[in-house]
Design a protein around this motif. Sequence first.
Motif, short mmCIF file in Angstrom:
data_model
loop_
_atom_site.label_atom_id
_atom_site.label_comp_id
_atom_site.label_asym_id
_atom_site.label_seq_id
_atom_site.Cartn_x
_atom_site.Cartn_y
_atom_site.Cartn_z
N ALA A 1 13.33 -11.53 -1.53
CA ALA A 1 11.88 -11.46 -1.76
C ALA A 1 11.45 -12.47 -2.81
CB ALA A 1 11.49 -10.04 -2.17
N ALA B 1 11.58 -16.12 -1.48
CA ALA B 1 10.51 -16.33 -0.50
C ALA B 1 9.17 -16.51 -1.19
CB ALA B 1 10.46 -15.16 0.48
N TYR C 1 5.49 -18.08 0.04
CA TYR C 1 5.18 -17.07 1.05
C TYR C 1 4.64 -15.80 0.41
CZ TYR C 1 7.67 -19.84 4.54
OH TYR C 1 8.06 -20.85 5.38
N VAL D 1 4.89 -11.92 0.39
CA VAL D 1 6.07 -11.10 0.67
C VAL D 1 5.74 -9.63 0.50
CG1 VAL D 1 8.47 -10.61 0.03
CG2 VAL D 1 7.58 -12.95 -0.15
N ILE E 1 3.96 -10.83 -4.19
CA ILE E 1 4.89 -9.78 -3.78
C ILE E 1 4.20 -8.42 -3.83
CG2 ILE E 1 7.09 -8.64 -4.26
CD1 ILE E 1 8.00 -11.26 -5.61
#
Length: 282
Positions: free
Chosen positions: A17, A20, A25, A27, A69
Amino acid sequence: MHKIAVLGAGFMGAGIAQVAAQGGYNVIIRDIQKSLVEDGINTIKQELDYLIEKEQLTQSEKEKVLARIKGTTDLAELSDADIVIEAVVENIAIKKQLFAELDNICPEHTILATNTSTLSITEIASVTKRIDKVIGMHFFYPVPRIKLVELIKGLETSDETIKIAQSFVRDINKEHVLLKRESPGFIVNRILIPYLNEAIFVYGDGIAEKEDIDSALKAGAGMPKGPLEISDMMGLDTLYSITMVLYNEFKDTKYRPHPLFSSMVRAGYYGEKTGKGFYEYD
């Protein structure tokens, strides 16, 4: 491709995570209990703080990573992910159950990846209706610091799925190798496990002390860490599980675990993560 979902908030899932999110990104990280999700996000925060201490990250960059996140316990929240990376316990029945559920939840374009280190990609894919979009994506612990990702084709994994997976791995600043077909242990573990296992036999048979075994491989073979040090870092429970998969698949005695190794795992001596393995840790 914008959103990545990670199943499992343990050390591997948290690491995936993190990289990424660092790759830009959005996540979502999911586990079965809120406390596990919180532990995973705390692991990410600690690793980002480590990067700040090493002057490899700024406080502002840390905040941007964490903002990408989101944690959840609801599997349904993974329904709009472009790639789902499963990083749960190394148990084929559990993985197949999760992939069947994901197949029903996720849209047709979603790629389902498994972080398995030994299990069959084809068998995991068999419970889905998208066998062409299932791939092995094997990260290594600790994920933020180890550059390699093994990409493993299942029997029906499509070239398009491989291209998307390769692009994702490059985006998160990792290097990859591609296995043209699945094989137990893939590349790294198929070569590494017999090496570690033989060192355990040398120790278990009383041929040399653990410190001398590790020193011999570092001074004599140029290894940065000794085999027993690596074993403790990997986690002896994880190492034992991989060893048994290779032993059962290949029926080759070079993969059999030493009785001392089996006893240590039964005693809960897993290495660094439990404070005791071949060495003791604070």
